[in-house]
Design an enzyme around this catalytic site. Structure first.
Site, PDB file in Angstrom:
ATOM      1  N   GLU A 185       0.823  -1.220   0.000  1.00 37.55           N
ATOM      2  CA  GLU A 185       0.000   0.000   0.000  1.00 37.55           C
ATOM      3  C   GLU A 185       0.852   1.263   0.000  1.00 37.55           C
ATOM      4  OE1 GLU A 185      -2.929   0.156   3.170  1.00 37.55           O
ATOM      5  OE2 GLU A 185      -4.418  -0.835   1.918  1.00 37.55           O
ATOM      6  N   HIS A 238      10.367 -26.110  -0.333  1.00 37.29           N
ATOM      7  CA  HIS A 238       9.798 -27.240  -1.073  1.00 37.29           C
ATOM      8  C   HIS A 238       8.598 -26.801  -1.903  1.00 37.29           C
ATOM      9  CE1 HIS A 238      12.494 -29.862   1.148  1.00 37.29           C
ATOM     10  NE2 HIS A 238      12.238 -29.070   2.172  1.00 37.29           N
ATOM     11  N   LYS A 259     -13.806   0.436  -2.800  1.00 39.55           N
ATOM     12  CA  LYS A 259     -14.624   0.674  -1.602  1.00 39.55           C
ATOM     13  C   LYS A 259     -15.944   1.322  -2.000  1.00 39.55           C
ATOM     14  CE  LYS A 259     -11.264   1.463   2.094  1.00 39.55           C
ATOM     15  NZ  LYS A 259     -10.723   2.419   3.009  1.00 39.55           N
TER      16      LYS A 259
HETATM   17  O1  LIG Z   1      -8.358   0.938  10.076  1.00 36.94           O
HETATM   18  P1  LIG Z   1      -9.363   1.196   9.002  1.00 36.94           P
HETATM   19  O2  LIG Z   1      -9.624   2.645   8.813  1.00 36.94           O
HETATM   20  O3  LIG Z   1     -10.615   0.426   9.256  1.00 36.94           O
HETATM   21  O4  LIG Z   1      -8.797   0.709   7.639  1.00 36.94           O
HETATM   22  C1  LIG Z   1      -8.501  -0.617   7.363  1.00 36.94           C
HETATM   23  C2  LIG Z   1      -7.572  -0.705   6.195  1.00 36.94           C
HETATM   24  O5  LIG Z   1      -8.205  -0.215   5.035  1.00 36.94           O
HETATM   25  C3  LIG Z   1      -7.279   0.555   4.253  1.00 36.94           C
HETATM   26  O6  LIG Z   1      -7.614   1.882   4.389  1.00 36.94           O
HETATM   27  C4  LIG Z   1      -7.393   0.259   2.802  1.00 36.94           C
HETATM   28  O7  LIG Z   1      -7.172  -1.063   2.526  1.00 36.94           O
HETATM   29  C5  LIG Z   1      -5.925   0.251   4.889  1.00 36.94           C
HETATM   30  O8  LIG Z   1      -4.984   1.232   4.644  1.00 36.94           O
HETATM   31  C6  LIG Z   1      -6.319   0.123   6.323  1.00 36.94           C
HETATM   32  O9  LIG Z   1      -5.324  -0.476   7.115  1.00 36.94           O
END
Ligand SMILES: O=P(O)(O)OC[C@H]1O[C@](O)(CO)[C@@H](O)[C@@H]1O
Length: 464
Positions: free
Chosen positions: A290, A319, A433
């Site tokens: 990330e 392995h 998202k």
């Molecule tokens: O702690 P949060 O805000 O729930 O986010 C969970 C995860 O989602 C992200 O924002 C995106 O995958 C990560 O950077 C983060 O660790």
């Protein structure tokens, strides 16, 4: 007993053109000086909070320890609900520092309540959790930096309903929130419900948050010495302040990654030779993936940079994946994690005359065998001209784990500077998202929903 970082197999002559020369590092010094000053400025301006975490305020540590003690006295199960940085750190540190079969141990041999980290929202997994915990004896630690992550908040709704059925209005006694000090749905809910809440400093991103209450509370609850974790991180933080590139472990390792990335090593394997460190590779995968996987640089130009994290386990993956590492494409930089002293010794019995061909194994220990296999693999990779380096744990303990976590976080910060990218955001996950929320019918996202639905699937490509 401090962590050692062995960089021999990055500079070894056997690597020929696949490795680095000392001059490569010398010519990197200007970049380092700039990165060093930039990071120092960001640290002083409180922009990058993770730099300050090893110096976590005493009153907050005391509060965490007090809460952990109360949990141990009152509850039999401690469940983390969180994902990404809100789950991988707690899981990695727990696995490193507690017994590998922690939940199977009898009560008197465990450091605290049974411990579960529920990151994925696989319904089968969630349902199976409810078969092994007793909600009335469980505390759920809901962790989300943003306070807005759909997966975690769905889990909160599910456990709230369950708790209400079992304990009625006292359900809030079974919840602890860990979230941003001001922002997000969870903070608002905490205020409304009066739930006990710990703060993640606003200038610390999820994947850099293990040394905040995100990691410290679960660690303290399961009996880990959190002050030792922080002390180890402090020792490493001091080393990562050194102004000489050759002496600054994070800056030097970051320079090696970037120099080798420029030469086509676009994959970074982490291969611990210890089951206890297995989940460190998962934690690091998020940190590297990330932070460094970015489309734009800081000037808004398209760069499409990144080093793909690969998780492996020694000796298991000798392995499985090592054939690829030694003979496949020259696109990987390997990082081994070696342990000098395992916390247990298992002897291979010497006297079995009927097994004459196994004589060379008898009388050794599994400890000797696993270390020999690591060294042999390292050698084979070197001969095959595959650069690799090793972090050596004199022992896996809270102090060395604290050093390790901080080292990798600081290394990522230097990599971001060298590559001129923002290592602290993750714009690439936003589209997915938003599309999820749209598919679930969230208000105001109808247009997005239609856009997602327009991407039709052609039945001819679906085989059955
Ligand atoms: O702690 P949060 O805000 O729930 O986010 C969970 C995860 O989602 C992200 O924002 C995106 O995958 C990560 O950077 C983060 O660790």
């Amino acid at each position: 007993m401090v962590l050692k970082i062995d960089l021999n197999n990055v500079f070894h002559p056997l690597l020929q053109d696949e490795g680095l020369k000392e001059q490569d590092i010398s010519s990197f010094k200007e970049k380092f000086n700039k990165a060093f000053l930039n990071l120092r400025e960001k640290k002083e301006k409180q922009e990058l909070g993770f730099f300050h975490l090893p110096y976590f305020p005493e009153e907050e540590i005391v509060e965490i320890e007090k809460t952990a003690q109360e949990i141990k006295e009152k509850f039999s199960y401690f469940v983390v609900l969180g994902i990404g940085g809100s789950a991988l750190g707690p899981l990695a540190v727990h696995t490193a520092l507690n017994n590998l079969r922690y939940n199977e141990l009898p009560d008197e041999l465990r450091g605290g309540p049974k411990f579960y980290v529920e990151d994925n929202i696989d319904p089968e997994r969630m349902a199976s959790l409810f078969k092994v915990i007793e909600p009335e004896k469980t505390v759920f630690n809901v962790i989300t930096k943003s306070g807005a992550t759909a997966e975690t908040l769905s889990q909160l709704l599910i456990v709230t309903e369950l708790l209400k059925k079992k304990v009625g209005q006292r359900f809030t006694d079974h919840l602890i929130f860990t979230t941003d000090p001001e922002k997000g749905n969870l903070r608002a809910l905490a205020r409304e419900l009066g739930v006990k809440t710990f703060a993640i400093p606003s200038n610390v991103g999820g994947r850099f948050s293990e040394l905040t209450p995100v990691g410290l509370l679960p660690a303290a609850v399961t009996g880990i010495k959190i002050r030792e974790l922080l002390a180890g991180a402090r020792e490493m933080a001091e080393k990562c302040e050194r102004e000489n590139l050759w002496e600054n472990p994070a800056a030097l390792a970051a320079a090696i990654h970037v120099l080798l990335l420029e030469r086509g090593k676009n994959m970074a394997v982490m291969m611990p030779y210890a089951d206890s460190l297995k989940y460190m590779a998962d934690w690091y995968a998020q940190l590297l993936g990330e932070s460094i996987g970015k489309k734009l640089n800081c000037r808004g130009e398209e760069v499409y940079v990144g080093q793909t994290p690969v998780k492996a386990l020694g000796v298991t993956d000798q392995h499985s994946q090592v054939q690829l590492y030694t003979e496949g494409p020259f696109d990987k930089l390997l990082l081994f994690l070696e342990v000098e002293n395992y916390r247990n010794t298992v002897v291979i019995p010497p006297d079995f005359p009927q097994y004459a061909e196994l004589k060379f194994l008898g009388g050794h220990t599994l400890n000797e065998l696993i270390i020999a296999e690591k060294k042999a693999t390292e050698f084979a990779l070197l001969k095959a001209r595959r650069p690799n380096y090793t972090i050596i744990f004199p022992e896996v303990n809270p102090y060395t784990v604290g050093e390790f976590l901080y080292f990798l976080e600081a290394k990522i910060a230097f990599m971001g500077e060298y590559l001129d990218i923002n290592a602290f955001d993750q714009p690439g996950v936003e589209e997915g998202k938003k599309a999820t929320y749209a598919l679930l019918g969230r208000e105001g996202l109808e247009e997005k929903r239609q856009e997602v639905l327009r991407v039709q699937k052609d039945p001819k490509y679906i085989l059955s």
